[in-house]
Motif scaffolding. Structure first.
Motif, short mmCIF file in Angstrom:
data_model
loop_
_atom_site.label_atom_id
_atom_site.label_comp_id
_atom_site.label_asym_id
_atom_site.label_seq_id
_atom_site.Cartn_x
_atom_site.Cartn_y
_atom_site.Cartn_z
N GLN A 231 38.56 50.39 42.91
CA GLN A 231 38.42 49.32 41.43
C GLN A 231 38.39 48.37 42.14
OE1 GLN A 231 36.23 49.95 39.04
NE2 GLN A 231 36.53 52.53 38.75
N LYS A 232 36.78 47.58 42.25
CA LYS A 232 36.78 46.31 43.08
C LYS A 232 35.67 45.30 42.96
CE LYS A 232 38.55 47.16 46.70
NZ LYS A 232 39.11 48.08 48.35
N ARG A 233 35.48 44.26 42.68
CA ARG A 233 34.43 43.28 43.35
C ARG A 233 33.93 44.17 44.23
NH1 ARG A 233 32.69 38.24 44.34
NH2 ARG A 233 35.14 37.93 44.72
N SER B 251 30.18 43.50 45.21
CA SER B 251 28.17 43.02 45.28
C SER B 251 27.44 43.54 46.40
CB SER B 251 28.38 41.14 45.29
OG SER B 251 28.13 40.89 46.81
N THR C 13 35.37 37.79 50.50
CA THR C 13 36.13 36.72 49.87
C THR C 13 36.46 35.45 50.46
OG1 THR C 13 37.68 38.63 48.64
CG2 THR C 13 38.83 36.15 48.46
N GLU D 221 35.07 43.03 47.79
CA GLU D 221 35.50 41.30 48.03
C GLU D 221 37.17 42.40 49.28
OE1 GLU D 221 37.79 40.79 44.26
OE2 GLU D 221 37.71 43.04 43.98
#
Lengths: 246, 246, 246, 246, 246, 246
Positions: free
Chosen positions: C230-232, C234, D11, D42
């Motif tokens: 689970q992470k961001r 984009s 990041t 990220e």
């Protein structure tokens, strides 16, 4: 010292030739006994024949009644050496591996020249399992069958020399191994023609067997080659005089 | 489609278990025929037994009188597959290799958990020849003999699970292969305990055999696995009814 | 059973041909769904295109709204299979690897005949990572681009046969793999001309996918192919309808 | 000389840290430009993220409007370097490979200490393709995620040192490579604790890039890394300002 | 920064040429000092000469009285680098390995074109020990001796180009390494003729040495390359001024 | 038959012990001549010493004035065998390789137990070049220096046995090679303690040398080991009586 030299096929004249070749290099005091399986193919040139030969060889050695100090399995590229190592307390030397070990001591890379093309992968596989592939430049086929070696020796030498020369000039081989027990005796002719050392597996195996016996060493019984476990085995041994397979 | 599933030992109850396992995954319309060699060892745990089994399996398949579409050789780590490929027109699948191929499709690396320590090198050698060693993290022994698997199934699962867990945590295995035909049926228990996919060679081989038949493909007859050459082979086939070995 | 067969390029006629080929070998009850990425190259013949295709394939599979039992990635030598294995719960089969596994079951060594010379190293790399290089005799280029396969099928067969014959006679191949998803359907012509089994990756992958599903096995989720953390992230998914990349 | 150093994740603070690290070793006259992909994860810790990053990195480099002399891809174990090599005329250096090459010059064997266990196989695969596996003693996981490296630097050093010490004492490593772009800056602490040279991929890559530029050498355009062929590619480039993917 | 560039033979004109070549790529501020062994062969083209050269190089470096920051051993395929690494605190770069590392950064596979055929196995062995063999497509001989390179530069270029072209078209090389310290300066001509990047080991080694110094890294002293143990060594150092060997 | 057995260090008591060991297995009629280099280290435990020893051994053999039939280089893991093969017309056997070849004939895998940890990589490298690594399970260090073997034989046996047992139980070794010329004579004690065959390189090399001579075979002079070319070599030979190095 007595060394059993076991042919893998049932052609006795070939056993005789192999034994004669073995005797020619044996040290004084080394007795060579040639054995022929009582069943199997008249020449071994493929997997079915080779697996059958593995059993024929084990059968012949198991039934041999005298004592002996080492066993040479005289089939180039054939199966079965590991089984013999389980069954015997004395050292077992396969001629494929003997040739590869000796060739490795003589040059940076070696090639094998064998009989029919279909036997090339068998030899490659045996060398790979023996860890002898890293310095093997190539395994080449002369296109001659095992029996043709006996019947047409001049053509055989010519065909073998042709491939041996390609191995040297094209593949980088510095040593040639004769890739068939039935090629015993052709080494001098091939060496003369190519100018590189030529290793015959049978004679190489005899000298390595003598070396192992001389060192007082034999097959490790610790793991892979421990004697077979006690169990029910039907139909063994196979050969006549012991009745039909049950 | 009819698939012969050939046991490598002479224990018929094991043949039945293997065939049952095979039937459990066979597609509708696939008939499974279990074959037991008429001679050989009651369990195969070493090279002598394995070479003898190779001949027993070839004998059993050769004598089988019906038609069939594929052959599965159900001995993990055993010799002989290449001989069958020469003798048969239909595809031949060895359970060792089937397990390795299927495991390779499921994870980055796989391990094999087998029976006795002495069989580990045999399995390693077969995987090496099959080109399946690069992704094999380890071959581990459970310490259980083939016959103990039948007699003490609970202990067997426990011992196998213990090694499988070490394979996952220590060797980096992501898939476990059960390294014995006699382990057929234990896959669910091991999978439940370890959390990784568990491949049984017998069921894997059946599905790969079905796949090959479905693709209309069979063994190449071009070189290594061409039918044996016409020649004199004495003592073949070996089994009773065909008389003693001559 | 439903299998998604995902093309790696954006040429829909090629997706259709691939899907038709897949259906031709699918078992009764197996539904084949062809997917085309919504972005990418019209043919994939290099690393930039292949990496972009990897994302295109993952995008197409992720957005597919129905359920399915397995995924076949139908690009020979392309990147991305490992990503799909993370994203999917069901088995994922890459056609490069499927061809190599099936070919390994049929002969001692196999060769791949592909499209342009520049794709040879990509295929070699994929086979190496899959551990399928040890038995690969060679990867040969026919000199035909992917799109030329469609436009000039007769020339394509001729060029492929010429290289396949060299692979057999010169490299020791006993089986030929067609090294492009767009070669589906050419296997019979090449087999007829060369006399060796010819493996098409698409059909091989479909049967292996069916085998895995039939065995109740899927990708190990223990380590390499665990679901993404689970992470961001984009800009994902990429395709239209989900808005511009942010 | 100007070197683009491209982060693989989104990041920006990590891009800054990487660029700072690069600048610390850059020769006078070398300008370092840090780039961050406009889309992606990220942190990159698996195959899906890594394949997506490959495209993000290619997108970022393609859109960069100035001129530059070399590109460093600053993701340890990540995909995509081969695509960049096709797209760029200038040398491309991947930090995984840079670390392996530099470590090979400093000791007989080296180990990599990376972040999560799941990334170990990705790194192993990249080293294998780069031919850098033969002298790699091990790839070990510290158990720290990429983001934890930033958040808990002291714990990170402790965990990395622990694994590095095992690599030296148990695996025979004589050099340690830090297996994550986000570990840039930890090399001194790890070297002090273990007493062996510690290689950071980012700084290694910068110096190798300078070396290649200084030698006037760039990627061969002969075969694998030739520029992509002219063809229809939809949806490229991906990033905002160029509209939605079509 | 000062780099010792040590020739392996006693021909001072060759030392001068090597040093000039090194200076041509050295960064501003890097001083190049060429060293010639005080004993040994006028050219090194075999194992006896190479082992003697190893000692000659160690002797020359040991006796050098100034300080220095790195050592380049400028003999392609020669022995001795590991000994220097033990004796020196600063980085040591062998030109064989430097060429291989740099070539690996530029293409998928590289080939070496060297002098006489007899030196090919030496180079192959050095690349194997360095772990640089996996991506080496071939080592080819131009048939020119080391001294002929100096005497007949036009013929040398012609012979080298001929083999380089075969390496590219036949072996799949994408980069060529010049396989002799005495070929320094021929790189441009060979690159112009073949269209692929050409790596000269001497210049590559200088830039790698600068890179290592720039990174503040030197040889690991943990195990293989720890300083020799304190013990009685007679006859060392060997060169004049230190008296006869005792 | 006369075999030169050349020590690699300058400790004459060790030469005597090696020669005694050699004589113990030599066939009747085989004369063993022990040679000690006139310069070099009192024990060889690293690369500098080993390269210097290579030259010392070549010097000693070159200066030997009698005739001989084979040469044994009695340093485990040392450099120089290839140089001797160029200089000699007779077979040359290195004890490292002799041990590996003999061990390969006795078990599935073997391990080496040597002296100090720093010599392990040297032995690994020699085995790799000899193609003897594939069946080498491990090279382990006893932690005893070469001279300690002489001074503290009981401790040496104890330390060697401890590592040998780990090799058997943990690494899968079925045979142990004693990894130092100075361990000659310890084989029986180690064999008694471990239960596996123990190979001493010196005795193994003597028997292999006898085997080669018995086969009438010697080093190939075709390529790698052709005699050195005629050229100016200064400072050779090195030893006293021939004046200072010029």
């Amino acid at each position: 010292m007595k060394i059993l030299v076991v042919n893998v096929n049932t052609t006795e004249s070939m056993t005789d030739a192999i034994a004669a070749s073995a005797r020619a290099v044996a040290s004084p005091g080394t007795e060579i006994v040639g054995l022929t399986p009582t069943f199997g193919a008249e020449s071994v040139e493929g997997n079915f024949e080779s697996y059958f030969a593995a059993v024929g060889v084990m059968d012949a050695v198991t039934r041999y009644e005298g004592s002996y100090d080492a066993v040479v399995q005289a089939g180039f590229g054939e199966h079965g050496r590991e089984g013999l190592q389980e069954l015997c307390e004395v050292p077992v030397v396969d001629i494929t591996e003997a040739a590869g070990h000796v060739a490795s001591l003589l040059g940076h890379k070696y090639s094998v020249v064998t009989t029919l093309d279909r036997t090339v992968p068998l030899i490659e596989d045996r060398l790979k399992l023996a860890g002898l592939d890293a310095r093997c430049a190539s395994v080449r086929s002369s296109g001659m069958s095992v029996l043709e070696l006996e019947e047409r020796p001049k053509d055989a030498v010519k065909a073998i020399v042709a491939e041996a020369e390609l191995a040297v000039t094209h593949d980088g081989a510095e040593v040639i191994c004769l890739g068939c027990g039935g090629m015993a005796g052709l080494d001098e002719a091939v060496a003369a023609a190519t100018g590189v050392p030529v290793v015959d597996g049978v004679t190489a195996a005899v000298k390595l067997a003598e070396a192992l016996v001389g060192l007082g060493l034999t097959t490790s019984k610790t793991r892979t080659f421990a004697a077979p476990r006690q169990k029910r085995v039907s139909g063994w041994p196979l050969s006549p005089g012991t009745g039909p397979v049950k």
